[in-house]
Design a protein around this motif. Structure first.
Motif, PDB file in Angstrom:
ATOM      1  N   LYS A   1       0.771  -1.126  -0.549  1.00 47.36           N
ATOM      2  CA  LYS A   1      -0.107   0.382   0.267  1.00 47.36           C
ATOM      3  C   LYS A   1       0.864   0.515   0.248  1.00 47.36           C
ATOM      4  N   LYS A   2       1.996   1.227   0.693  1.00 43.76           N
ATOM      5  CA  LYS A   2       2.744   2.682   0.972  1.00 43.76           C
ATOM      6  C   LYS A   2       3.863   2.816  -0.708  1.00 43.76           C
ATOM      7  N   ILE A   3       3.882   1.795  -1.030  1.00 45.07           N
ATOM      8  CA  ILE A   3       4.568   2.073  -2.512  1.00 45.07           C
ATOM      9  C   ILE A   3       3.720   2.051  -3.473  1.00 45.07           C
ATOM     10  N   ARG A   4       2.644   1.496  -3.514  1.00 40.56           N
ATOM     11  CA  ARG A   4       1.809   1.990  -4.376  1.00 40.56           C
ATOM     12  C   ARG A   4       1.212   3.240  -4.269  1.00 40.56           C
ATOM     13  N   SER A   5       1.105   3.838  -2.957  1.00 38.87           N
ATOM     14  CA  SER A   5       0.009   5.545  -2.987  1.00 38.87           C
ATOM     15  C   SER A   5       1.382   6.707  -3.175  1.00 38.87           C
ATOM     16  N   ARG A   6       2.844   5.866  -2.662  1.00 38.79           N
ATOM     17  CA  ARG A   6       3.849   6.831  -3.570  1.00 38.79           C
ATOM     18  C   ARG A   6       4.261   6.451  -4.731  1.00 38.79           C
ATOM     19  N   PHE A   7       4.137   5.632  -5.862  1.00 32.37           N
ATOM     20  CA  PHE A   7       4.636   5.368  -6.910  1.00 32.37           C
ATOM     21  C   PHE A   7       2.819   4.033  -7.874  1.00 32.37           C
ATOM     22  N   PRO A   8       2.877   5.318  -7.911  1.00 32.69           N
ATOM     23  CA  PRO A   8       1.150   4.270  -8.629  1.00 32.69           C
ATOM     24  C   PRO A   8       1.204   4.058  -9.782  1.00 32.69           C
ATOM     25  N   GLY A   9       2.589   4.255 -10.061  1.00 31.20           N
ATOM     26  CA  GLY A   9       2.872   3.282 -12.343  1.00 31.20           C
ATOM     27  C   GLY A   9       4.133   2.078 -11.591  1.00 31.20           C
ATOM     28  N   LEU A  10       4.291   2.015 -10.733  1.00 31.67           N
ATOM     29  CA  LEU A  10       5.663   0.885 -10.242  1.00 31.67           C
ATOM     30  C   LEU A  10       4.486  -0.495 -10.419  1.00 31.67           C
ATOM     31  N   PRO A  11       5.707  -1.397 -10.898  1.00 26.65           N
ATOM     32  CA  PRO A  11       5.061  -2.449 -11.366  1.00 26.65           C
ATOM     33  C   PRO A  11       5.082  -3.251 -10.117  1.00 26.65           C
ATOM     34  N   ILE A  12       4.489  -4.247  -9.496  1.00 28.46           N
ATOM     35  CA  ILE A  12       4.433  -4.684  -8.042  1.00 28.46           C
ATOM     36  C   ILE A  12       4.092  -6.084  -8.087  1.00 28.46           C
ATOM     37  N   ILE A  13       4.794  -7.410  -8.394  1.00 23.78           N
ATOM     38  CA  ILE A  13       4.491  -8.725  -7.932  1.00 23.78           C
ATOM     39  C   ILE A  13       4.207  -9.550  -6.882  1.00 23.78           C
ATOM     40  N   ILE A  14       3.414 -10.023  -6.366  1.00 22.23           N
ATOM     41  CA  ILE A  14       3.952 -10.503  -4.974  1.00 22.23           C
ATOM     42  C   ILE A  14       4.351 -11.791  -5.342  1.00 22.23           C
ATOM     43  N   PHE A  15       5.010 -12.256  -4.392  1.00 21.59           N
ATOM     44  CA  PHE A  15       5.563 -13.722  -4.829  1.00 21.59           C
ATOM     45  C   PHE A  15       5.778 -14.602  -3.272  1.00 21.59           C
ATOM     46  N   SER A  16       4.311 -15.364  -3.119  1.00 23.45           N
ATOM     47  CA  SER A  16       4.388 -15.449  -1.464  1.00 23.45           C
ATOM     48  C   SER A  16       3.605 -17.263  -1.772  1.00 23.45           C
ATOM     49  N   ARG A  17       3.393 -17.665  -0.318  1.00 28.73           N
ATOM     50  CA  ARG A  17       2.849 -19.276   0.081  1.00 28.73           C
ATOM     51  C   ARG A  17       1.528 -19.584  -0.137  1.00 28.73           C
ATOM     52  N   TYR A  18       1.108 -17.923   0.308  1.00 28.01           N
ATOM     53  CA  TYR A  18      -0.297 -17.793   0.660  1.00 28.01           C
ATOM     54  C   TYR A  18      -1.466 -17.313  -0.994  1.00 28.01           C
ATOM     55  N   ASP A  19      -2.441 -18.742  -1.133  1.00 28.04           N
ATOM     56  CA  ASP A  19      -3.293 -19.164  -2.234  1.00 28.04           C
ATOM     57  C   ASP A  19      -4.823 -18.339  -1.439  1.00 28.04           C
ATOM     58  N   ASP A  20      -4.602 -17.839  -0.820  1.00 30.92           N
ATOM     59  CA  ASP A  20      -6.204 -17.895  -0.052  1.00 30.92           C
ATOM     60  C   ASP A  20      -6.750 -16.659  -1.259  1.00 30.92           C
ATOM     61  N   PRO A  21      -7.675 -16.939  -2.002  1.00 33.26           N
ATOM     62  CA  PRO A  21      -7.913 -15.483  -2.731  1.00 33.26           C
ATOM     63  C   PRO A  21      -9.249 -14.211  -1.993  1.00 33.26           C
ATOM     64  N   LYS A  22      -8.736 -14.695  -0.847  1.00 34.30           N
ATOM     65  CA  LYS A  22      -9.304 -13.637  -0.438  1.00 34.30           C
ATOM     66  C   LYS A  22      -7.820 -12.414  -0.157  1.00 34.30           C
ATOM     67  N   ILE A  23      -6.599 -13.112   0.361  1.00 36.74           N
ATOM     68  CA  ILE A  23      -5.428 -12.206  -0.019  1.00 36.74           C
ATOM     69  C   ILE A  23      -4.961 -12.083  -0.975  1.00 36.74           C
ATOM     70  N   VAL A  24      -5.420 -12.612  -1.945  1.00 39.53           N
ATOM     71  CA  VAL A  24      -5.046 -12.788  -3.687  1.00 39.53           C
ATOM     72  C   VAL A  24      -5.814 -11.495  -3.833  1.00 39.53           C
ATOM     73  N   TRP A  25      -6.916 -11.289  -4.068  1.00 39.44           N
ATOM     74  CA  TRP A  25      -8.114  -9.915  -4.287  1.00 39.44           C
ATOM     75  C   TRP A  25      -7.636  -9.091  -3.863  1.00 39.44           C
ATOM     76  N   SER A  26      -7.184  -8.979  -2.320  1.00 38.66           N
ATOM     77  CA  SER A  26      -7.107  -7.957  -1.428  1.00 38.66           C
ATOM     78  C   SER A  26      -5.462  -7.169  -1.677  1.00 38.66           C
ATOM     79  N   THR A  27      -4.537  -8.011  -2.154  1.00 35.23           N
ATOM     80  CA  THR A  27      -3.175  -7.553  -2.597  1.00 35.23           C
ATOM     81  C   THR A  27      -3.116  -7.094  -4.254  1.00 35.23           C
ATOM     82  N   ILE A  28      -4.347  -6.983  -5.190  1.00 31.68           N
ATOM     83  CA  ILE A  28      -4.802  -6.765  -6.348  1.00 31.68           C
ATOM     84  C   ILE A  28      -5.230  -5.721  -5.775  1.00 31.68           C
TER      85      ILE A  28
END
Length: 185
Positions: A72-99
């Motif tokens: 959230k902090k990186i996105r608010s400061r850099f709206p156009g910067l591509p961000i990849i989440i690389f995680s072991r969490y596959d919970d749909p709620k977590i995925v939706w939240s990050t997107i």
């Protein structure tokens, strides 16, 4: 020749940081140069705010500042910067939240290495990428519905899984407005 993307990677496990850096830099066609790594969320934010990067890759489970907060902090400061989440969490709620909070791609740590090529290609084309093994359940409430252009790994698409939706930016905007129950008036 594709311009190399400078990347910042954050993960709390040194072996993952070194392995991912080596893979990204040595794989032909990925065109990524890892110029900084962070082992916790505080270090990630300090680095992200200290100099420009073309790409940020982060794990959600970081000490100090968790990955969701860092996203959230990186996105608010850099709206156009591509961000990849690389995680072991596959919970749909977590995925939706990050997107929803601005991630451009979500890859599971047990994803095939070829997924990185697909994710980076999608990001370079301004698309959102969800790697194989990610199952998104429909969001029940319209106010939390997310409409975003997404590319799904071919392996991830099953009969009951989302298909591939390639929409123009304007079609995505219109669909988002429809999802908010707005009219064309």
């Amino acid at each position: 020749v594709m311009k190399k993307m400078t990347a910042l990677i954050a993960d709390d496990q040194p072996i993952v940081l070194e392995g991912l850096q080596s893979f990204l830099e040595k794989s032909p066609g990925l065109a990524v140069e890892v110029t900084a790594t962070a082992s916790n969320g505080k270090e990630l934010l300090e680095l992200a705010f200290s100099r420009p990067f073309d790409l940020v890759i982060l794990e959600l489970n970081l000490s100090g500042v968790d990955g969701m907060t860092a996203l959230k902090k990186i996105r608010s400061r850099f709206p156009g910067l591509p961000i990849i989440i690389f995680s072991r969490y596959d919970d749909p709620k977590i995925v939706w939240s990050t997107i929803r909070d601005g991630a451009n791609a979500y890859l599971l740590k047990n994803s095939p290495l070829e997924e990185w090529r697909h994710a980076l290609d999608a990001i370079r084309q301004g698309q959102t990428f969800l790697g194989c093994g990610i199952r998104l359940e429909p969001i029940k409430r319209p106010e939390t519905a997310l409409v975003k252009k997404a590319v799904y790994s071919g392996e991830a698409v099953e009969d009951n899984a989302p298909g591939i939706y390639l929409l123009t930016r304007r079609e995505s905007e219109i669909l988002a407005l429809i999802a908010q129950a707005l009219s064309n008036k």
